[in-house]
Design an enzyme around this catalytic site. Structure first.
Site, PDB file in Angstrom:
ATOM      1  N   SER A 186      22.202  36.521  11.612  1.00 14.01           N
ATOM      2  CA  SER A 186      21.395  36.126  11.183  1.00 14.01           C
ATOM      3  C   SER A 186      20.453  35.050  11.528  1.00 14.01           C
ATOM      4  CB  SER A 186      21.061  37.460  10.050  1.00 14.01           C
ATOM      5  OG  SER A 186      19.720  37.520   9.607  1.00 14.01           O
ATOM      6  N   ASP A 258      26.974  60.953  23.472  1.00  8.89           N
ATOM      7  CA  ASP A 258      28.064  59.174  24.195  1.00  8.89           C
ATOM      8  C   ASP A 258      29.362  60.473  24.472  1.00  8.89           C
ATOM      9  OD1 ASP A 258      29.231  59.779  21.843  1.00  8.89           O
ATOM     10  OD2 ASP A 258      27.975  58.511  21.039  1.00  8.89           O
ATOM     11  N   ASP A 404      21.534  47.973  13.444  1.00  7.42           N
ATOM     12  CA  ASP A 404      20.599  46.940  12.538  1.00  7.42           C
ATOM     13  C   ASP A 404      18.877  47.060  12.786  1.00  7.42           C
ATOM     14  OD1 ASP A 404      19.230  44.259  11.547  1.00  7.42           O
ATOM     15  OD2 ASP A 404      20.899  43.396  12.892  1.00  7.42           O
ATOM     16  N   HIS A 443      23.199  45.268   9.818  1.00  7.78           N
ATOM     17  CA  HIS A 443      22.595  44.170   9.712  1.00  7.78           C
ATOM     18  C   HIS A 443      24.063  43.127  10.025  1.00  7.78           C
ATOM     19  CE1 HIS A 443      20.411  40.128  10.904  1.00  7.78           C
ATOM     20  NE2 HIS A 443      20.003  40.570   9.187  1.00  7.78           N
TER      21      HIS A 443
END
Ligand SMILES: [Ca+2]
Length: 533
Positions: A186, A258, A404, A443
């Site tokens: 971060s 995916d 995030d 995050h």
């Protein structure tokens, strides 16, 4: 974990050898308490204390942590008359020292030494250093009328703590550390990128997690996202339950793109789910979105564009990051929806316009961005040419979460793609700089995807043994129990299920290269398969 246990065993089983090494190494070092007498220019050593093994309660910490013995050095750097940069260096005894220095990063605008990260490093045998970045607390008012303190926060504090720690550790141990590493996520990821770009000599290896290094534009992005998701009355347009509804709907639509229905969207750039699909038909209900809600969410996905030129100023937030968990940080809540004002509005009020009453509704995204980038260019660390860091032999390991909700991963990927171009292409860039994407990670941690991994050990193998990381093995835990492992592949590779065996076992995946926008359709489960562009 295993490595740490083995290391612990070795130390405890070989006391004689360890003591021999210790006395030899210590003979040239300075006793802990004597370090207080060091006279380093612009640095004041406030105290140097030998701390015995056992419980240690850091200043401001509510609970004690259990630590091995160490020498605790508290110091202050004053590079300018307005500077007051506090930092601490923790040094293991010679016999416990792994001969390395680890600098640890900070979070947000936090003026607080990162004691928890220091403790982790110390337990692994590092001498560790951390700074409060030159102010106390998370409030951005510290910058009002204090341009030097803004610089201390932006880049000077970490560099100075690093330089000072190197010599303090040298004096304590009688020799320099063999290697220095920086680890941050971060804001710590921002600091990591700043070190690589501005002070390439500081560290041999750098871990940059979910880096908030495109700081100025990110701050404009926060403001835009807040204005887009709040009404004129300042109330949030999209409630928590609908953020969670969105993530659920997005995952349903895009999970299978995916090739594996596992609750994780591998690459949200392939997902084009339109929130209009959830539009209410018969008035507002819990399971649908009103027109203002649809509009707000579309703006969050699309990100901020320059109203005059159409240029993308900052990327939008990824599909799948809306509300994947119950904590505010596991959704758009903490940085966008919950705050009463735009997150980091203090940047405009105290750092840029020097007007505590500045009204964020008056922002001009074109003119004000140009002004910010002219006035405070050092707030961002987005230089793409990393050749000085490469030239000194530095290695940079970057990672980020594809879900995030704070630092949009598309911005991180865009930086990496641009850096690849600026550093001679993918192969040449990978010689010293690799990016690992974590599908379904939030995050710096958390999320439905595997989000626990040891980036530092991978980096050390690279720096010390020339074993470059091809992938990181990550795990996901529920209630402390690992229930899934996966490789995090070297971008732009992605982890692909081999087709047989347990899909919760990393061994059954391989890292493959695919064109970023080509959907994979090996199963018939891509819900929105027909509607993509
Ligand atoms: Ca999937």
């Amino acid at each position: 974990m295993t490595r740490r246990l083995i290391a612990g065993f070795l130390v405890s089983m070989l006391p004689v050898a360890a003591e021999v090494v210790s006395s030899a190494a210590a003979s040239n070092g300075t006793a802990c308490s004597s370090l207080a007498a060091l006279t380093i220019p612009t640095i004041t050593i406030r105290s140097a204390t030998a701390v015995p093994a056992g419980p240690f309660t850091p200043p401001g910490g509510s609970s004690a942590m259990t630590l091995p013995a160490f020498c605790r050095v508290e110091a202050t750097a004053r590079p300018t008359t307005d500077s007051e940069i506090k930092f601490e260096v923790w040094i293991p005894p010679a016999e416990a020292w792994n001969s390395k220095l680890e600098g640890v990063g900070n979070g947000g605008y936090s003026g607080a030494i990162g004691y928890a990260a220091m403790a982790q490093g110390l337990r692994r045998g590092y001498a560790v250093v951390s700074t409060d970045t030159g102010h106390a607390g998370d409030d951005m008012k510290f910058g009002q009328g204090h341009p030097e303190k803004i610089i201390d926060w932006a880049y000077r504090s970490v560099h100075l703590m690093t330089e000072a720690a190197k010599v303090i550790v040298r004096d304590a141990q009688g020799r320099f550390a063999d290697r220095a590493y920086f680890v941050g996520c971060s804001s710590g990821g921002h600091q990591a990128m700043t070190e690589a770009q501005r002070y390439p000599d500081d560290y041999d290896g750098i871990v940059a997690g979910d880096p908030a290094h495109n700081r100025i534009r990110q701050t404009f992005g926060f403001l835009y996202s807040w204005v887009s998701t709040h009404g004129a009355d300042g109330k949030p347009i999209v409630p928590l339950t609908k953020l969670q509804l969105l993530t659920k709907s997005v995952v349903e639509a895009c999970d299978g793109l995916d090739g594996l229905k596992d609750g994780i969207i591998d690459d949200p750039r392939r997902c084009h789910f339109d929130p209009g699909k959830l539009a209410c038909k018969n008035g507002e209900e819990a399971t649908c979105l009103t027109t203002p809600q649809v509009d707000a969410v579309r703006k969050m996905y699309d990100g901020l564009k320059n109203p005059r030129t159409g240029e993308q100023i900052f990327s939008g937030w990824p599909r799948g990051s809306e509300g994947f968990g119950d904590d505010p940080i596991q959704s758009w809540r903490q940085y966008v929806v919950d705050p009463a004002e735009p997150m980091r509005v203090g940047f405009f009020r105290y750092f840029l316009f020097h007007d505590p009453n500045w009204d964020y509704r008056t922002i001009d995204y074109d003119r004000d961005l140009a002004y910010a980038e002219q006035k405070l260019p050092f707030m961002s660390s987005v230089e793409k040419d990393l050749s000085p860091f490469k030239k000194r032999g530095g290695k940079l390991l970057m990672y980020t979460g594809w879900a995030d909700p704070v630092v949009p991963p598309m911005d991180t990927v865009a930086y990496y793609d641009a850096a690849v171009k600026a550093n001679g292409g993918l192969e040449k860039t990978r010689e010293f700089y690799r990016l690992f994407m974590a599908p379904g990670m939030g995050h710096c941690a958390g999320g439905p995807g595997p989000n626990q991994f040891d980036a530092l050990t991978a980096l050390e193998q690279w720096v010390e043994k020339a074993t470059a990381p091809e992938k990181l093995i990550a795990s996901h835990s529920t209630n402390g129990k690992i229930d899934r492992t996966r490789p995090l592949c070297m971008y732009p590779q992605v982890a692909r299920y081999k087709g047989t065996g347990n899909s919760d076992d990393a061994a059954n995946f391989s890292c493959v290269t695919e064109a970023p926008s080509t959907p994979v359709r090996r199963t018939n489960t891509g819900g929105s398969g027909g509607s993509r562009d």
